[in-house]
Write an enzyme that holds these catalytic residues in place. Structure first.
Site, PDB file in Angstrom:
ATOM      1  CG  ASP A  75    -103.433  -0.909  20.870  1.00 46.62           C
ATOM      2  OD1 ASP A  75    -102.440  -0.206  21.159  1.00 46.62           O
ATOM      3  OD2 ASP A  75    -103.572  -1.462  19.761  1.00 46.62           O
TER       4      ASP A  75
ATOM      5  CG  ASP B 280    -100.653   3.609  21.571  1.00 47.21           C
ATOM      6  OD1 ASP B 280     -99.568   4.014  21.127  1.00 47.21           O
ATOM      7  OD2 ASP B 280    -101.264   2.633  21.099  1.00 47.21           O
TER       8      ASP B 280
ATOM      9  CG  ASP C 218     -99.760   3.566  15.265  1.00 52.48           C
ATOM     10  OD1 ASP C 218    -100.288   4.578  14.773  1.00 52.48           O
ATOM     11  OD2 ASP C 218     -98.592   3.227  15.027  1.00 52.48           O
TER      12      ASP C 218
END
Length: 271
Positions: free
Chosen positions: A217, A9, A11
């Site tokens: 996250d 990922d 961001d």
């Protein structure tokens, strides 16, 4: 020795939540370059946004945009070619593109319908470049790229948890799905896990047996994390892990965003 493949990922994971910097991950990124380990970006960001970061990272591998909506494979990357009896493969510019996501125009219509039902929702398509830049802490150029969407519409909702649950039910009733990263997202029958599975199969054809790692996250990363050998969750800016990521073999990185990303990649590569 098995070929290692890494999915990540952006961001809040490889990129800092506030500054969008990957400086703290540079030591691990350099090791990946030295060892020729493919790093596949799998993000809620658009194609243009990911291409921007691929240039900064000097990354030339396939990538997955908009929460699994599209897979972009550089032409000639897989010598055996890209075949699929179920999915259409389109040629576009420098890429072979596998489209998994919904049509953006249909998602915009769904947002309009949700507003008519009384939900206080605002999608990226409803915001000006300047407004999105302020909300997402982006530059105007970055927010312009973020608005160029194909498969997925991020949105904000004003309301409490009850309003959110009613909204999710309404999205399902319309025949769409939802997920959550930095923003809520409405999308079709696609997710990061489906896209990652397709690329894993292609890499197996290229290398034989492989070892896969993924780092994220947020809840929108769960389908991706479930598909790999070593799923890694990094800490949020407040130092916590997202408690909604509840996978039996999850690895909890000791660090926030790119700092945790760097530490865990170095550990796993050493293994």
């Amino acid at each position: 020795m098995k070929q290692v493949i890494i999915f990540t990922d952006l961001d809040g994971t490889l990129l800092d939540h506030y500054t969008y910097s990957f400086e703290k991950a540079l030591p691990a990124l350099e090791i990946l370059r030295q060892k020729n380990i493919p790093l596949i970006i799998c993000s809620s960001k658009t194609r243009k946004e990911i291409e921007y970061y691929r240039r900064k990272l000097d990354n030339h591998h396939p990538f997955i945009s908009e929460n699994g909506g599209g897979i972009f494979i550089p032409k000639g990357y897989f010598e055996l070619g890209v075949r699929s009896s179920e999915l259409g493969v389109e040629e576009e510019d420098r890429y072979l593109v596998i489209r998994l996501g919904a049509e953006y125009a249909k998602l915009r219509k769904a947002i309009e319908a949700l507003r008519k039902e009384g939900f206080d929702v605002k999608g990226f398509g409803d915001m000006t470049v300047e407004e999105l830049a302020q909300i997402a802490h982006m530059s105007p150029d970055e927010s312009q790229m973020a608005k160029g969407r194909d498969f997925d519409e991020p949105f904000i909702l004003n309301g409490d948890e009850n309003a959110a649950q009613r909204l999710f039910d309404a999205i399902k009733h319309q025949g769409f799905n939802y997920t959550q990263g930095r923003f809520y997202h409405i999308l079709g029958n696609s997710d990061k896990g489906k896209a990652v599975s397709i690329l894993i199969d292609l890499y197996k054809r290229k290398y034989g047996d492989i070892t896969t790692i993924a780092l994220g996250d947020s809840p929108n990363d769960i389908p991706m994390l479930e598909k790999v050998n070593y799923p890694v969750v990094v800490k949020k800016p407040d130092g916590s892990y997202d408690e909604r990521i509840n996978i039996p073999n999850i690895i909890k990185a000791e660090g926030i965003g790119p700092d945790g990303w760097n530490k865990e990649i170095l550990k796993l590569i050493k293994k």
